[in-house]
Design a protein around this motif. Structure first.
Motif, mmCIF file in Angstrom:
data_model
loop_
_atom_site.group_PDB
_atom_site.id
_atom_site.type_symbol
_atom_site.label_atom_id
_atom_site.label_comp_id
_atom_site.label_asym_id
_atom_site.label_seq_id
_atom_site.Cartn_x
_atom_site.Cartn_y
_atom_site.Cartn_z
ATOM 1 N N ALA A 1 38.606 -2.149 2.954
ATOM 2 C CA ALA A 1 37.917 -3.414 3.226
ATOM 3 C C ALA A 1 36.404 -3.228 3.092
ATOM 4 O O ALA A 1 35.710 -4.078 2.514
ATOM 5 C CB ALA A 1 38.280 -3.918 4.623
ATOM 6 N N ILE A 2 35.906 -2.126 3.605
ATOM 7 C CA ILE A 2 34.476 -1.837 3.473
ATOM 8 C C ILE A 2 34.113 -1.638 2.004
ATOM 9 O O ILE A 2 33.055 -2.081 1.540
ATOM 10 C CB ILE A 2 34.098 -0.610 4.324
ATOM 11 C CG1 ILE A 2 34.235 -0.941 5.804
ATOM 12 C CG2 ILE A 2 32.684 -0.143 4.016
ATOM 13 C CD1 ILE A 2 34.102 0.259 6.718
ATOM 14 N N THR B 1 31.413 -3.812 -0.185
ATOM 15 C CA THR B 1 30.352 -3.132 -0.927
ATOM 16 C C THR B 1 30.383 -3.539 -2.397
ATOM 17 O O THR B 1 29.340 -3.762 -3.019
ATOM 18 C CB THR B 1 30.496 -1.603 -0.799
ATOM 19 O OG1 THR B 1 30.549 -1.267 0.587
ATOM 20 C CG2 THR B 1 29.328 -0.885 -1.420
ATOM 21 N N ALA B 2 31.574 -3.685 -2.954
ATOM 22 C CA ALA B 2 31.704 -4.119 -4.346
ATOM 23 C C ALA B 2 31.247 -5.570 -4.496
ATOM 24 O O ALA B 2 30.674 -5.948 -5.528
ATOM 25 C CB ALA B 2 33.140 -3.960 -4.820
ATOM 26 N N TYR B 3 31.480 -6.400 -3.480
ATOM 27 C CA TYR B 3 31.034 -7.789 -3.509
ATOM 28 C C TYR B 3 29.506 -7.862 -3.600
ATOM 29 O O TYR B 3 28.963 -8.787 -4.199
ATOM 30 C CB TYR B 3 31.552 -8.511 -2.256
ATOM 31 C CG TYR B 3 31.143 -9.956 -2.175
ATOM 32 C CD1 TYR B 3 31.753 -10.912 -2.994
ATOM 33 C CD2 TYR B 3 30.157 -10.372 -1.292
ATOM 34 C CE1 TYR B 3 31.373 -12.237 -2.925
ATOM 35 C CE2 TYR B 3 29.775 -11.691 -1.215
ATOM 36 C CZ TYR B 3 30.374 -12.630 -2.038
ATOM 37 O OH TYR B 3 30.001 -13.943 -1.972
ATOM 38 N N ARG B 4 28.830 -6.890 -3.033
ATOM 39 C CA ARG B 4 27.362 -6.830 -3.080
ATOM 40 C C ARG B 4 26.849 -6.183 -4.367
ATOM 41 O O ARG B 4 25.681 -5.858 -4.479
ATOM 42 C CB ARG B 4 26.846 -6.051 -1.870
ATOM 43 C CG ARG B 4 27.107 -6.750 -0.583
ATOM 44 C CD ARG B 4 26.556 -5.954 0.570
ATOM 45 N NE ARG B 4 26.903 -6.598 1.816
ATOM 46 C CZ ARG B 4 27.040 -5.993 2.967
ATOM 47 N NH1 ARG B 4 26.843 -4.682 3.033
ATOM 48 N NH2 ARG B 4 27.363 -6.644 4.035
ATOM 49 N N ARG B 5 27.748 -5.939 -5.299
ATOM 50 C CA ARG B 5 27.440 -5.375 -6.621
ATOM 51 C C ARG B 5 26.941 -3.934 -6.554
ATOM 52 O O ARG B 5 26.119 -3.504 -7.345
ATOM 53 C CB ARG B 5 26.424 -6.239 -7.358
ATOM 54 C CG ARG B 5 26.853 -7.650 -7.517
ATOM 55 C CD ARG B 5 26.751 -8.038 -8.945
ATOM 56 N NE ARG B 5 27.107 -9.444 -9.101
ATOM 57 C CZ ARG B 5 28.122 -9.835 -9.837
ATOM 58 N NH1 ARG B 5 28.842 -8.974 -10.479
ATOM 59 N NH2 ARG B 5 28.397 -11.112 -9.944
ATOM 60 N N ARG C 1 28.876 2.925 -5.274
ATOM 61 C CA ARG C 1 29.055 3.211 -3.854
ATOM 62 C C ARG C 1 30.437 2.726 -3.384
ATOM 63 O O ARG C 1 31.099 3.395 -2.581
ATOM 64 C CB ARG C 1 27.938 2.534 -3.062
ATOM 65 C CG ARG C 1 27.957 2.808 -1.609
ATOM 66 C CD ARG C 1 27.442 4.183 -1.333
ATOM 67 N NE ARG C 1 27.393 4.401 0.092
ATOM 68 C CZ ARG C 1 27.548 5.565 0.659
ATOM 69 N NH1 ARG C 1 27.697 6.636 -0.084
ATOM 70 N NH2 ARG C 1 27.513 5.698 1.953
ATOM 71 N N ALA C 2 30.877 1.581 -3.866
ATOM 72 C CA ALA C 2 32.190 1.046 -3.489
ATOM 73 C C ALA C 2 33.310 1.964 -3.956
ATOM 74 O O ALA C 2 34.302 2.178 -3.233
ATOM 75 C CB ALA C 2 32.367 -0.350 -4.074
ATOM 76 N N THR C 3 33.147 2.542 -5.139
ATOM 77 C CA THR C 3 34.160 3.471 -5.647
ATOM 78 C C THR C 3 34.216 4.726 -4.784
ATOM 79 O O THR C 3 35.304 5.235 -4.482
ATOM 80 C CB THR C 3 33.835 3.842 -7.106
ATOM 81 O OG1 THR C 3 33.722 2.650 -7.871
ATOM 82 C CG2 THR C 3 34.909 4.736 -7.686
#
Length: 148
Positions: free
Chosen positions: A16-17, A21-25, A29-31
């Motif tokens: 979920a985090i 993080t991916a939503y914030r482009r 970091r999301a990966t």
């Protein structure tokens, strides 16, 4: 049962985090967060979580035995004795009779008394046996003259 629930919950929270993080482009970091989030489920599925629990219990049992069993202390004494004997054997093996040099005259390592008495330069053993290594003896001699 509880272990699997905790591992799945940790992974779900981490994913979920990662999505936020991916939503914030911030895709890199999301990966990285997603990769870390999948670790608890992977560790549980491979059985490494239960293995870690077994190791922790075994270490705790050993620590209790260390405190309360005299045989464990005797085992440490035996280990210490073996280390002392090994060190003594190594020290005794290094002690050799070193030929005494005359004052004012340097003795090359490996040079025997006959070579010094005749005034000849001692030839390294490697140079006697292998002609390819003869030049290394010359290099060694030059380094010795320069004090290196």
């Amino acid at each position: 049962m509880l272990t699997s629930t905790v591992c799945v919950a940790l992974s779900a929270a981490g994913l979920a985090i990662a999505l936020l993080t991916a939503y914030r482009r911030r895709f890199r970091r999301a990966t990285m967060i997603a990769a870390a989030a999948l670790l608890p489920v992977g560790l549980y599925m491979t059985g490494l979580v239960s293995l870690a629990g077994t190791v922790v219990r075994a270490v705790a049992d050993w620590a209790v035995d260390l405190v309360f069993k005299p045989s464990v202390w005797a085992g440490f004494a035996v280990l210490a004795l073996s280390v002392v004997l090994y060190v003594l054997a190594r020290v005794a093996g290094r002690r050799k009779a070193v030929p005494e040099a005359k004052p004012g005259r340097a003795v090359a390592p490996g040079a025997g008394a006959p070579a010094l008495a005749q005034g000849k330069k001692p030839v390294p053993k490697a140079a006697k046996t292998d002609p390819d290594l003869a030049e290394f003896g010359e290099i060694e001699e030059i380094l010795k003259r320069r004090g290196i």
